[in-house]
Design a protein around this motif. Sequence first.
Motif, mmCIF file in Angstrom:
data_model
loop_
_atom_site.group_PDB
_atom_site.id
_atom_site.type_symbol
_atom_site.label_atom_id
_atom_site.label_comp_id
_atom_site.label_asym_id
_atom_site.label_seq_id
_atom_site.Cartn_x
_atom_site.Cartn_y
_atom_site.Cartn_z
ATOM 1 N N LEU A 98 1.136 -1.000 -0.255
ATOM 2 C CA LEU A 98 0.025 -0.083 0.378
ATOM 3 C C LEU A 98 0.562 1.364 0.363
ATOM 4 O O LEU A 98 0.457 2.523 -0.567
ATOM 5 C CB LEU A 98 -1.092 -0.146 1.100
ATOM 6 C CG LEU A 98 -2.243 -0.743 1.187
ATOM 7 C CD1 LEU A 98 -2.540 -1.085 2.141
ATOM 8 C CD2 LEU A 98 -3.287 -0.866 -0.347
ATOM 9 N N ALA A 101 2.343 1.399 -3.400
ATOM 10 C CA ALA A 101 0.628 2.473 -4.505
ATOM 11 C C ALA A 101 0.271 3.845 -4.070
ATOM 12 O O ALA A 101 0.258 4.321 -5.299
ATOM 13 C CB ALA A 101 0.022 1.390 -4.076
ATOM 14 N N VAL A 136 -5.787 -1.397 -2.973
ATOM 15 C CA VAL A 136 -4.717 -0.710 -3.635
ATOM 16 C C VAL A 136 -6.143 -0.048 -5.019
ATOM 17 O O VAL A 136 -6.280 1.290 -4.361
ATOM 18 C CB VAL A 136 -4.138 -1.970 -4.331
ATOM 19 C CG1 VAL A 136 -3.857 -0.976 -6.092
ATOM 20 C CG2 VAL A 136 -3.018 -2.008 -3.718
ATOM 21 N N THR A 143 -6.250 -1.419 -10.777
ATOM 22 C CA THR A 143 -5.452 -3.016 -10.280
ATOM 23 C C THR A 143 -5.073 -3.553 -11.474
ATOM 24 O O THR A 143 -5.934 -3.821 -12.288
ATOM 25 C CB THR A 143 -6.346 -3.846 -9.385
ATOM 26 O OG1 THR A 143 -7.649 -3.680 -9.889
ATOM 27 C CG2 THR A 143 -6.445 -2.079 -8.559
#
Length: 329
Positions: A98, A101, A136, A143
């Motif tokens: 994360l 991301a 995400v 994604t």
Amino acid sequence: MNDTALHFQRQAIAIPHPSNEIWTVEAVEALFNLPFNDLLFRAQQVHREHFDANKVQLSTLLSVKTGGCPEDCGYCPQSVRYNTGVEAEAMLSLGDVLDAAKAAKQAGASRFCMGGAWRGPKQKDLDQVKEMIRNVKALGLETCGTFGMLKEGQAEQLRDAGLDYYNHNLDTAPEKYGDIIHTRQYEDRLDTLRKVRDAGMNVCCGGIVGMGETREERAGLIAQLANLAPPPESVPINNLVQVPGTPLSGTEKLDWTEFVRTIAVARITMPKSFVRLSAGRQAMDEAMQSMCFLAGANSIFYGDKLLTTGNPEVERDRQLLAKLNLEPL
Ligand code: SAM
Ligand code: DTB
Ligand code: SF4
């Protein structure tokens, strides 16, 4: 012939291809054989019919499970069979994924692609990546996942977790394939692509050039991709990154014009697909990358790293995109 007649003759380089017909390898090779400027002109025309030619899609990659892969793909530093310095690692934590991301989103990427060095995911792997995908996606990113071959029901699980794209490459022409990979067949790849399609996800599927294939084999790869029905939404064209220790290290490099031709031919044969100028960009100067954009590439991997190898630094890419007035989608 007067100037005007010559002008129109030069424009008439269309090789007809009604979109409901399949591309033969010969027709694709005929595109490769066009004079370079004619090929780029056609690619530009097709690109502009379907896309804003001044926009580029940015995807950031992250290897969520690196190395130790049992497969023998001759280009890949992550195979356990080759001594490349890439060691098998544990799966990244959700928190690490994360953080990456969020940083990708902050830097301007619209899609986050997670890779796993597996032949295919086991259920416990899938459970972990599904959690990553859900989180995400919740950040407002598209994604993408690339986890190898999928078994029955796995594509549906990924879709339900919020996966927008699945990346699975054909890699090369069917007749070249057996020189590169021995642990899975071309048909296995087509089977996984069918599962992804049937589950209703977007398909990201391309290949690698510069693996010692002939022009006819490059045409064979593009024909395979273009004849997928429908063609992949996203088509990564990778220029082999030669990693010492892999069997393909030391292969004669492709001339830069041949790489640009491959991008142009992908653009013409897959007019509505995003064509991604993928691996190998770190070894390309700005002029070559610009030629790829001119040839119809409209997507890149954006971020300092691919999976295990380097990619141009974000700041350098920002400068290049600014010079070319290319705006992120
Ligand atoms: N293990 C999964 C699989 O093979 O489907 C997912 C990851 S794999 C690394 C994804 C793709 O990266 C490969 O299919 C190949 O096309 C590309 N790739 C791997 N190593 C590369 C290299 N050295 N140069 C260019 N492309 C590469
Ligand atoms: C794709 O076609 N190229 C990306 C992505 N899909 C997964 C991978 C490139 C890998 C290059 C070698 C490495 O960094 O390990
Ligand atoms: Fe494994 Fe994928 Fe690398 Fe092949 S390309 S060795 S399947 S990680």
